[in-house]
Design an enzyme around this catalytic site. Structure first.
Site, short mmCIF file in Angstrom:
data_model
loop_
_atom_site.label_atom_id
_atom_site.label_comp_id
_atom_site.label_asym_id
_atom_site.label_seq_id
_atom_site.Cartn_x
_atom_site.Cartn_y
_atom_site.Cartn_z
N HIS A 173 0.84 -1.20 0.00
CA HIS A 173 0.00 0.00 0.00
C HIS A 173 0.88 1.26 0.00
O HIS A 173 0.38 2.37 0.10
CB HIS A 173 -0.90 -0.03 1.25
CG HIS A 173 -2.04 0.92 1.22
ND1 HIS A 173 -2.14 1.98 2.11
CD2 HIS A 173 -3.12 1.02 0.42
CE1 HIS A 173 -3.24 2.66 1.87
NE2 HIS A 173 -3.85 2.11 0.84
N LYS A 175 3.15 4.37 -1.08
CA LYS A 175 3.05 5.37 -2.14
C LYS A 175 4.33 6.19 -2.12
O LYS A 175 4.45 7.15 -1.36
CB LYS A 175 1.80 6.23 -1.95
CG LYS A 175 0.51 5.39 -2.00
CD LYS A 175 -0.70 6.18 -1.55
CE LYS A 175 -1.96 5.32 -1.65
NZ LYS A 175 -1.98 4.21 -0.68
N ASP A 180 16.04 10.79 -8.72
CA ASP A 180 17.49 11.01 -8.60
C ASP A 180 18.00 10.81 -7.18
O ASP A 180 19.07 11.31 -6.82
CB ASP A 180 17.88 12.41 -9.09
CG ASP A 180 17.70 12.55 -10.60
OD1 ASP A 180 17.74 11.52 -11.30
OD2 ASP A 180 17.51 13.69 -11.08
N HIS A 350 -9.50 11.15 2.02
CA HIS A 350 -8.58 10.02 1.91
C HIS A 350 -7.26 10.27 2.63
O HIS A 350 -6.29 9.53 2.47
CB HIS A 350 -8.33 9.71 0.42
CG HIS A 350 -7.76 8.37 0.16
ND1 HIS A 350 -6.42 8.16 -0.10
CD2 HIS A 350 -8.34 7.13 0.13
CE1 HIS A 350 -6.19 6.88 -0.31
NE2 HIS A 350 -7.33 6.23 -0.17
N LYS A 352 -4.24 10.59 5.43
CA LYS A 352 -3.70 9.77 6.51
C LYS A 352 -2.69 10.64 7.25
O LYS A 352 -1.49 10.62 6.95
CB LYS A 352 -3.01 8.52 5.98
CG LYS A 352 -3.90 7.60 5.12
CD LYS A 352 -3.68 7.81 3.68
CE LYS A 352 -4.25 6.75 2.76
NZ LYS A 352 -5.60 6.31 2.98
N ASP A 357 0.76 16.39 19.97
CA ASP A 357 1.34 17.40 20.85
C ASP A 357 1.98 18.56 20.09
O ASP A 357 2.96 19.15 20.55
CB ASP A 357 2.37 16.77 21.79
CG ASP A 357 1.73 16.03 22.95
OD1 ASP A 357 0.50 16.15 23.11
OD2 ASP A 357 2.44 15.32 23.68
#
Length: 432
Positions: A173, A175, A180, A350, A352, A357
């Site tokens: 999953h 991404k 370079d 979508h 995440k 703190d």
């Protein structure tokens, strides 16, 4: 004569019986696909706060790669900002491109990426693309042919074979895009039309992605290499992939990756340590928020010691309704302990993102659910910077104005049928 509704004739007893049967079936399926793994079984005692140097030592030495300084991270929101930045980096590549993604579907944006990657391959750049076999099921075969004919090394991760059936449910999953060895991108977006635009309507999703420069990019590259080597048996190395690191800014960061199928530490442990160390606030945006027993208890314990917790999850615009039902079934203890939970209204959210703190920000591919914690290969950027944390909190609060709060009273007043559907969905949580 009063006509009784079918569900009344059927009775609650039958519903319970069906629930039990579904539970047994689910347990068998989950056991078959989950396999054996090292896992956290007991609550983590709170020994220090996020401000204590021991927290960084634990995150660096005990769990993940070292926290390194000299990085610069730029936040990007929604496709109109994210995709142009990624494509610009690809088109400027001089030596290497490594690209790993779960979703790659047929769409105009898919063709743009294929053309950009193919163009650099023709120019002599070494281009490596790794897509998940399940997540790329809707890719345009013409885009694949275009890349391969241009010299792009294109591979799929864990295609279904008779000898890997027990690992079929364990997907990548991650991404990751690295150009370079110096510029990296990670976050929530896949390559599909739903991520284009600016979250202007239900057909265009709200998401966040991040452009990264500095020494931590080498850790991103290492995460890609792990899965590339599994998929191909090939070891990519050298200056084109791992150049001498240069300082690009002042941010301290690490790439925390997990691969439960290969015995790696659970991503959940990283989350648990951060939540357990929190002493003031936790802001969490999660596309798939299905806390298991340990993570839910960690959040409840944080609430009891005075930590303010706010959570944004998808509302009615949800790509997998079963996940939303499973999520809602588990909110009771959190709401009772004082958590604020909101459902995003305009479109599918979508993101995440977790901010703890006002100092630690964790972003990347990881959802707050059993699949990300126990099954998927995931990668998250952990950034330790107060200024960046304040920026992400501001983004969270803006998203909150577009969300609707779910109160404990509303949650308790859900119809019986809805509660039962959510309970059944919750049983499927570990496999979703």
């Amino acid at each position: 004569m009063r006509i009784r509704k079918p569900e009344t004739l059927w009775g609650k007893g039958a519903i319970v019986l069906v629930t039990v049967l579904l539970t047994l079936t689910t347990v068998v399926v989950i056991r078959n696909f989950a396999g054996e793994r090292a896992s956290v079984r007991m609550a983590i005692p709170r020994l220090y706060s996020l401000d204590d140097p021991q927290f960084i030592r634990s995150m660096s030495i005990e769990l993940g790669p070292s926290v390194v300084g000299g990085n610069r991270v730029a936040p990007l929101e929604n496709g109109d900002e994210i995709f142009p930045a990624m494509l610009t980096a690809i088109r400027g590549a001089k030596h290497t491109i490594t690209f790993e993604t779960y979703i790659y579907w047929a769409a105009e944006i898919g063709r743009q990426f294929a053309e950009a990657l193919a163009d650099r391959a023709r120019a002599g750049v070494k281009v490596h693309v790794l897509v998940d076999w399940v997540g790329s099921g809707k890719i345009d075969k013409g885009d694949v042919a275009l890349m391969k004919e241009a010299g792009v090394e294109y591979r799929t991760f864990r295609p279904l074979r008779w000898y890997n059936i027990t690992r079929f449910n364990k997907r990548t999953h991650r991404k990751l895009l690295v150009v370079d060895g110096r510029v990296g991108f990670t976050g929530g977006v896949g390559i599909a039309a739903v991520w284009t635009g600016h979250a202007q309507d239900p057909d265009h999703w709200r998401d966040s992605h991040f452009r990264i420069e500095g020494p931590v990019v080498s850790q991103m590259q290492a995460s890609f290499m792990e899965n590339w080597m599994e998929a191909t048996g090939e070891v990519l190395h050298g200056e084109g992939y791992f150049p001498a690191p240069d300082s690009a800014g002042t941010d301290s960061a690490q790439i925390f990756s997990s691969s439960p199928a290969r015995g790696g530490q659970s991503m959940e442990l990283m989350y648990l340590l951060a939540i357990t160390a929190a002493q003031r606030s936790i802001y969490l945006e999660s596309a798939y928020f299905i806390p298991d027993g340990l993570s839910k208890q960690a959040l409840v314990d944080a609430l009891k010691r005075g930590v303010k917790i706010q959570i944004i999850a998808p509302g009615s615009h949800m790509d997998v309704e079963t996940v939303r039902r499973a999520s809602r079934s588990r909110w009771g203890d959190l709401l009772e302990a004082g958590a604020e939970i909101y459902e995003y209204q305009p479109t599918m959210i979508h993101c995440k993102v977790m901010v703890v703190d006002e100092r630690m920000v964790s972003v990347g591919s990881t959802n707050f659910d059993p699949r990300s914690f126990q099954l998927n290969d995931e990668a998250s950027l952990n950034l330790y910077d107060s200024e960046f944390a304040r920026h992400e909190i501001a983004v969270f609060l803006r998203d909150k104005t577009r969300s609707r709060q779910i109160t404990l009273e509303e949650w308790r007043a859900r119809p019986f049928r809805e509660k039962m559907l959510e309970k059944v969905a919750s049983l499927l949580g570990p496999a979703m």
